[in-house]
Design a protein around this motif. Structure first.
Motif, short mmCIF file in Angstrom:
data_model
loop_
_atom_site.label_atom_id
_atom_site.label_comp_id
_atom_site.label_asym_id
_atom_site.label_seq_id
_atom_site.Cartn_x
_atom_site.Cartn_y
_atom_site.Cartn_z
N GLU A 1 -27.04 31.30 -4.66
CA GLU A 1 -27.64 32.54 -5.17
C GLU A 1 -28.92 32.84 -4.41
O GLU A 1 -29.84 32.04 -4.39
N ASP B 1 -34.25 30.86 -5.46
CA ASP B 1 -34.98 31.84 -6.26
C ASP B 1 -35.82 31.09 -7.29
O ASP B 1 -35.29 30.46 -8.19
N SER C 1 -35.13 31.59 -11.03
CA SER C 1 -33.78 31.39 -11.53
C SER C 1 -33.76 30.68 -12.88
O SER C 1 -34.42 29.67 -13.07
N PRO C 2 -33.00 31.22 -13.84
CA PRO C 2 -32.86 30.53 -15.13
C PRO C 2 -32.16 29.18 -14.99
O PRO C 2 -32.23 28.35 -15.88
N SER D 1 -27.70 35.50 -11.35
CA SER D 1 -27.64 34.21 -12.03
C SER D 1 -26.60 34.24 -13.15
O SER D 1 -25.86 33.27 -13.35
MG LIG Z 1 -31.41 34.82 -10.48
#
Ligand SMILES: [Mg+2]
Ligand SMILES: Nc1nc2c(ncn2[C@@H]2O[C@H](COP(=O)(O)OP(=O)(O)O)[C@@H](O)[C@H]2O)c(=O)[nH]1
Length: 321
Positions: A145, A83, A86-87, A60
């Motif tokens: 991602e 994900d 994920s941020p 990320s």
């Molecule tokens: Mg990530």
């Protein structure tokens, strides 16, 4: 709103309509599928980059860094984070989340997370659907991602034009990458967290493994580079951008011969994925409507039957020859 209006807006880059279509797609709405048929070939020349690797290696953070650089070049970008932690979408460490959400107000950036496998299909089909919409919106680059832990994620990685596999020093990750069979799916390898001890070791290990693997067919004429980075301070990011540009040129060379091969592989996977999901849904719905699923399961559990025989019977009964 008519399908025509929705399509027109999405082609013009309308974020709200695009987000709605992605939701409808996940909910399996028939109209969404109709729109997809017509959007599918409307994308321009979007580059799709897959960023994959184990949890915590910095995917990320790297995606964020690439995003920032692409925006500085004036390119429009889509991000698909497959994900839930994920941020980009609210998970992970607060500082990272805040940093990545500054892109939320940037009109040239469209971020979408896929935490669940919707009704549209497997994870691959869902991701492809989102990427297709972003392509139709005219994004220059789409970054995908994925957490590289299972076959699904490897399939997602394979869908990209360029697949970046991220590892870090000292985790024995290089060996795990081989176990998971993703080594041959990688076009570019990143050893992130080069600020940590053992970075040189990790780079050397990876390079010697790649030298052995290079006889594979996927990478004809391309030697996957190993790029050390420190995603938090930006070291190595220019090298990574250069490697990505090099790979794009490689795909494009010779009248886009390699790119065409990849798109062929992708088309095959996408089609099979859709068929598989559709057939499965159809069969299961039928079995459930006949209340057969429970009965069969009980027979098997009670030792009156076995799953192999039952599978033969279900297929024979429900699928026309
Ligand atoms: Mg990530
Ligand atoms: N020391 C160091 N930490 C990093 C680096 N890149 C990412 N991190 C940190 O590693 C943690 C996990 O990063 P994240 O990008 O969420 O990893 P992901 O799970 O692979 O997406 C975060 O706290 C990052 O700030 C790096 O190059 N060096």
């Amino acid at each position: 709103v008519t399908a025509e209006e929705i399509i027109e807006k999405i082609l013009a880059g309308d974020v709200r309509q695009a987000a709605r279509l992605m939701r409808d797609l996940d909910d399996g709405r028939p109209q969404a599928l109709e729109i997809m048929k017509r959007l599918y070939h409307s994308g321009g020349r979007t580059q799709v980059w897959g960023i994959t690797g184990s949890p915590g290696v910095g995917k990320s953070t790297l995606t964020d860094a690439l995003l920032t650089r692409l925006r500085q070049q004036g390119k429009t970008v889509g991000v698909v984070a497959v994900d839930p932690t994920s941020p980009f979408t609210g998970g992970a460490i607060l500082g990272d989340r805040v940093r990545m959400q500054r892109h939320a107000t940037d009109e040239g950036v469209f971020i979408r997370s896929l935490a669940t496998r919707g009704h549209f299909g497997g994870l691959t089909a869902s991701t492809r659907g989102v990427v297709t919409v972003m392509e139709a919106m005219g994004k220059d680059v789409v970054l995908v991602e994925t957490v590289g832990v299972g076959q699904d994620e490897i399939d997602v990685a394979r869908m990209a034009d360029t697949t970046v596999i991220v590892t870090v020093p000292g985790l024995g990750d290089e060996v795990q990458a081989i176990k998971a069979g993703i080594l041959e799916a990688g076009d570019i390898f990143v050893v992130n967290k080069m600020d940590r001890e053992g970075a040189n070791n990790a780079i050397n290990q990876l390079e010697s493994m790649l030298a052995l693997e290079r006889r594979g067919t996927r990478g004809q004429g391309w030697t996957p580079p190993v790029v050390p980075t420190c995603a938090v301070d930006g070291r190595g990011l220019e090298d990574l951008m250069k490697a990505l540009a090099d790979h794009h040129r490689y795909l494009d060379a010779d009248n886009g011969r390699i790119l065409k091969l990849r798109r062929l592989e992708r088309a095959r996977m996408e089609l099979l994925d859709l068929i598989q999901t559709r057939v499965m849904e159809h069969l299961i719905a039928k079995l459930e409507s006949m209340h057969r699923l429970e009965e069969i399961a009980e027979d098997i559990a009670a030792g009156k039957s076995d799953p192999y025989s039952e599978c033969d019977e279900v297929i024979a009964a429900l699928l026309p020859q």
